[in-house]
Design an enzyme around this catalytic site. Structure first.
Site, mmCIF file in Angstrom:
data_model
loop_
_atom_site.group_PDB
_atom_site.id
_atom_site.type_symbol
_atom_site.label_atom_id
_atom_site.label_comp_id
_atom_site.label_asym_id
_atom_site.label_seq_id
_atom_site.Cartn_x
_atom_site.Cartn_y
_atom_site.Cartn_z
ATOM 1 N N SER A 1 0.840 -1.192 0.000
ATOM 2 C CA SER A 1 0.000 0.000 0.000
ATOM 3 C C SER A 1 0.885 1.256 0.000
ATOM 4 C CB SER A 1 -0.962 -0.044 1.192
ATOM 5 O OG SER A 1 -2.031 0.868 1.038
ATOM 6 N N GLU B 1 -9.152 -5.516 -4.330
ATOM 7 C CA GLU B 1 -8.502 -4.558 -3.441
ATOM 8 C C GLU B 1 -9.490 -3.752 -2.589
ATOM 9 O OE1 GLU B 1 -5.406 -3.950 -2.724
ATOM 10 O OE2 GLU B 1 -4.142 -4.678 -4.351
ATOM 11 N N HIS C 1 -7.609 -5.943 -0.103
ATOM 12 C CA HIS C 1 -6.433 -5.176 0.285
ATOM 13 C C HIS C 1 -5.919 -5.666 1.642
ATOM 14 C CE1 HIS C 1 -3.825 -1.706 -0.151
ATOM 15 N NE2 HIS C 1 -4.049 -1.369 1.111
#
Length: 508
Positions: free
Chosen positions: A186, A320, A414
């Site tokens: 990230s 995600e 994610h």
């Protein structure tokens, strides 16, 4: 060379001697300063190397978390005496001859994150034969606020300082300074993409693993406008001198207030839409350009000459944005109007997007365009750009669905790569993603992921072919990982002409 005594393992680094402790056969050193506390005269300044110490410094506890956002419920921890710029090292063999080194850069939207999170404990990964390093860097307004009189991208400069510490000291822990791999997820992956473009980071790492690269990079104009809004929350001009006299927590809270209100500032474009007021700033000096700018004739002026020499693994998760939808309470709540608004804000061509996914419902389209804009297509774009530069590039997509919450809610969302990468399957967010009792498949997949990452760190070969624009082969990490054509061809075609330029400042 380090030594293991009855009181704990000891090593000598440039600043002095350290004493850590043994944990499960791994020597662990925590809270080692790589920079002086960025307080007082050093507030909102570039990092300065740590001062030496006399005697043996105990290195058994993590440094204090850097001041950070409380928007996602993070507690306001004691900041200590500003001892935020610290590193932690896990070594499987202090006397080893130059083991590969893996340096972790945590994410957190450039607003929060702490290396002491138990999810990032390096013991399991170090047991696979690498020296693992984690560290902290300044975040939110402290690290990324674009204030007058302060260097841009202080959080990135902290990362460069930590990598210089690794270069100068890691041999004492059995690591090879010529085989350093940075890895992150990230905002940590976005930081790695930026580091690959920064002149000051050239030569500090040989390989990089970037998980879920965010596409948000700011122009200096939009970053300065956001910084002015942060300062206005405090009734001050956006000058580092005046803001630096405030307690760091007040500056962080002002950044949170701006994030909360940012949806009402359309001139900030995508940053306002996703309420993310801080990101790397393309200032032309610290960060010369966005990482994926095509440079077929060589690096852009001022860009890091070593970027094309870095071997890269980059990839993303299939679903995600699903995690963010859960956090925001959006699952089951998406209307056609909200999907239309998201497509207008984010998609290269809203009508083409709907036509390309004729069987997708409103919620799936909403999720897809957010996933593509935030992480999936920037990750692919970095792979494509690095391949054009001549850098060794490998692509992956994680498709294994998270078994947490019954196994049918999160998908390959994610953050799922975090427990798989570190092998810590019950710590922190892992309990949400994998369930209170992770299934055997989670441990098996984690072992395969760690084997790929550590093989890459050691040799540059993770076990699957390099990415090429003709076949577009990727490692598809499902229940049975396999090499296949990149699965997101529809999205790739939709975004092929999208620039992912630095975010411009719109009209007031």
């Amino acid at each position: 060379m380090g030594a293991i005594g009855s009181a704990g393992p000891e090593v000598r680094v440039r600043a002095g001697r350290l004493r850590g402790r043994m944990e499960g056969g791994v020597a662990v050193f925590r809270g080692v300063p790589f920079g002086r506390p960025p307080i007082g005269a050093l507030r909102l300044a570039a990092p300065v190397p740590a001062e030496p110490w006399d005697g043996v410094r105990e290195a058994v506890t993590f440094g204090a978390p850097p001041p950070q956002s409380r928007l996602l419920g993070a507690s306001r921890a004691d900041g200590g005496d500003g001892d935020w710029l610290t590193v932690n090292v896990w070594s499987p063999s202090l006397g080893a001859a130059r083991l590969p080194v893996m340096v972790w850069i945590q994410g957190g939207g450039y607003m929060y994150g702490w290396s002491g999170d138990p999810l990032f404990d390096g013991r399991v990964l170090a047991g696979d034969g690498v020296v693992v390093v984690t560290f902290d860097y300044r975040v939110s307004a402290e690290g990324f606020g674009h204030f007058r009189g302060a260097p841009a991208n202080r959080g990135l400069l902290d990362q460069v300082a930590a990598l210089r510490w690794v270069r100068d000291n890691i041999a004492a822990f059995g690591g090879d300074p010529d085989r350093v791999t940075v890895f992150g997820e990230s905002a940590g992956a976005g930081s790695i993409a930026a580091l690959m473009t920064m002149p000051s980071a050239a030569g500090l790492f040989r390989r990089a693993i970037a998980l879920s690269v965010p596409g948000l990079f700011f122009s200096a104009e939009v970053a300065a406008d956001i910084a002015a809004a942060v300062a206005a929350e405090l009734g001050l001009p956006p000058d580092a001198g005046e803001l630096g006299n405030l307690p760091p927590e007040r500056l962080i809270d002002a950044g949170d207030a701006v994030a909360d209100k940012s949806g009402g500032c359309p001139r900030w474009g995508g940053a306002a839409y996703v309420q993310t007021p801080f990101a790397p700033v393309v200032d032309g000096e610290v960060l010369p350009d966005v990482p994926w700018r095509s440079v077929p004739d060589g690096p852009a002026p001022g860009a890091a000459d070593g970027a094309s020499g870095v071997e890269l693994i980059v990839g993303h998760n299939r679903d995600e944005y699903r995690l963010f939808m859960l956090i925001k309470g959006d699952l089951g709540q998406i209307t056609a109007e909200r999907t239309d608004a998201a497509l207008r804000q984010l998609a290269p061509d809203p009508a083409a997007y709907r036509a390309a996914f004729p069987d997708a419902g409103e919620e799936r389209l909403f999720e897809l365009v957010h996933s593509d804009w935030l992480f999936r297509m920037p990750s692919l774009r970095l792979a494509e750009a690095h391949q054009r530069r001549g850098g060794g590039t490998r692509l992956f997509e994680l498709t294994w669905p998270a078994p947490g919450m019954g196994g049918d809610v999160l998908g390959a969302c994610h953050g799922l790569g975090l427990p798989l990468t570190f092998g810590n399957l019950t710590e922190g967010v892992a309990a949400l993603l994998l369930g209170q009792e992770p299934p055997p498949a989670a441990a098996e997949l984690s072992a395969r992921v760690r084997a790929a990452w550590t093989a890459f760190a050691a040799t540059g070969d993770p076990g699957w072919p390099a990415y090429e624009p003709e076949e577009r082969l990727a490692w598809v990490v499902g229940a049975e990982p396999a090499v296949a054509a990149y699965p997101e061809e529809t999205s790739r075609a939709l975004w092929a002409g999208y620039a992912f330029d630095p975010l411009p400042l719109g009209p007031r």
